[in-house]
Enzyme design. Structure first.
Site, PDB file in Angstrom:
ATOM      1  N   SER A 154       0.076   6.626   8.168  1.00  0.00           N
ATOM      2  CA  SER A 154      -0.405   5.425   8.850  1.00  0.00           C
ATOM      3  C   SER A 154       0.707   4.601   9.476  1.00  0.00           C
ATOM      4  CB  SER A 154      -1.194   4.558   7.881  1.00  0.00           C
ATOM      5  OG  SER A 154      -0.400   4.253   6.758  1.00  0.00           O
ATOM      6  N   HIS A 191       2.934  -0.888   4.943  1.00  0.00           N
ATOM      7  CA  HIS A 191       2.433  -1.305   6.248  1.00  0.00           C
ATOM      8  C   HIS A 191       3.215  -2.499   6.749  1.00  0.00           C
ATOM      9  CE1 HIS A 191      -1.822   0.674   5.990  1.00  0.00           C
ATOM     10  NE2 HIS A 191      -0.875   1.533   6.210  1.00  0.00           N
ATOM     11  N   ASP A 198      -5.708  -4.097   7.767  1.00  0.00           N
ATOM     12  CA  ASP A 198      -5.952  -3.507   6.450  1.00  0.00           C
ATOM     13  C   ASP A 198      -7.071  -4.145   5.664  1.00  0.00           C
ATOM     14  OD1 ASP A 198      -2.439  -2.853   5.758  1.00  0.00           O
ATOM     15  OD2 ASP A 198      -3.944  -1.742   6.891  1.00  0.00           O
TER      16      ASP A 198
END
Lengths: 179, 137
Positions: free
Chosen positions: B14, B54, B80
């Protein structure tokens, strides 16, 4: 058989140490680069609406709409140890609920080898400019800055802010019109 | 470095093309250092073990230092919120395991191989055991 295995083991361990040393040297050669560049930012129309935020708590929050211009030349930042630059345009402002708010409204990935000269006129934001609350209406000082995160082949991950920011205001009334 | 696990392996795609599965990240977690947008943070959702790597997309901080922030993977098209615990809309400092400061590619691929192919893990352990047994010094 015995010495074959111990030779294999020694070669393997030596290879690992040499690769680790090379990676460290690779990192050292570019560890002290400055990665700075100047950026021109401007905004066009800016309006604020007050609508329920269905992606969050469903309460009525302020939603800003702006168009902006951006010009920057980032080609000098790339070198053999820069795999990509992650650019992000941040809007920073203060409200009575929160002393510091930072919202990323646009981002882009530029890989080494791709065109690193940016010249955008009147483009829309990529992400919705939601406030956590109702602090955008009449906000006199919203600062736009372009920053980038340097992703190396191996080494540290610095964040650098571009030289050149732009302040703008949101109007004092909510707008019911289409943008 | 102040973090409970200062070195982590990237487990998902991701954050491509910055980080791929198997890359190694070095983390710090100095509590006084504020969370700001653009930083790459490693966090855990309450109730789940797997750390997620992230980037911070939004920060809203109050005067007393209480901060709420939102994250998104570079390679994901949405933020998210779908990953957080039910009812959770923001992350807080306590969810953060560390901030990524440095990075080395590929090195963590061994841990991923060992997780995905347990037979490989047993084979390595068997070889190591054999080596210890037959090695004469």
């Amino acid at each position: 058989m015995n010495t074959f295995l111990s030779r294999l083991n020694t070669i393997f361990a030596f290879t690992l140490s040499v690769m680790a040393a090379l990676t460290f040297c690779c990192f050292l050669t570019t560890a002290f680069n400055s990665h700075k560049a100047s950026v021109y930012l401007g905004t066009g129309k800016a309006i604020v609406k007050n609508v329920p935020d269905y992606s969050a708590n469903r309460e009525k929050s302020d939603l800003g709409f702006i168009v902006f211009d951006m010009t920057a030349d980032l080609t000098k930042i790339f070198n053999w140890n820069v795999k990509q630059l992650f650019l992000y345009l941040t809007a920073e402002y203060e409200t009575k609920d929160h002393q510091l708010n930072q919202v990323v409204i646009w981002d882009k990935i530029i890989r080494r080898g791709e065109n690193a000269m940016l010249d955008y006129r009147s483009i829309n934001t990529k992400y919705y400019f939601w406030d956590y609350g109702n602090g955008l209406k009449g906000n006199k000082n919203v600062t736009l800055t372009l920053s980038w995160n340097v992703i190396p082949n191996a080494g540290t991950l610095p964040k650098v802010m571009g030289e050149g920011s732009h302040k703008f205001k949101f109007p004092d009334e909510y707008s019911a019109n289409r943008f | 470095t102040g973090s409970e696990s200062p070195i982590v392996v990237v487990l998902s795609g991701s954050m491509e093309p910055a980080f791929f599965r198997g890359d190694l990240l070095f983390l710090t977690n100095y509590r006084e250092e504020p969370i700001r947008v653009g930083e790459i943070v490693v966090f855990k959702i309450e109730g789940r073990d797997i750390p997620i790597v992230h980037r911070v997309l939004k920060v809203h901080e109050k005067e007393d230092g209480k901060v709420k922030f939102l994250t998104k993977g570079d390679n994901n098209s949405v933020d998210d919120r779908g990953l957080y615990a039910p009812g959770q809309l923001w992350l807080e400092k306590k969810d953060v395991v560390g901030r990524a400061r440095g990075f080395v590619p590929y090195v963590g691929i061994v841990t991923i191989l060992m997780n995905d192919y347990p037979k490989f893990k047993y084979a390595i352990l068997a070889c190591l055991g054999l080596f210890v047994l037959i090695h004469r010094e």
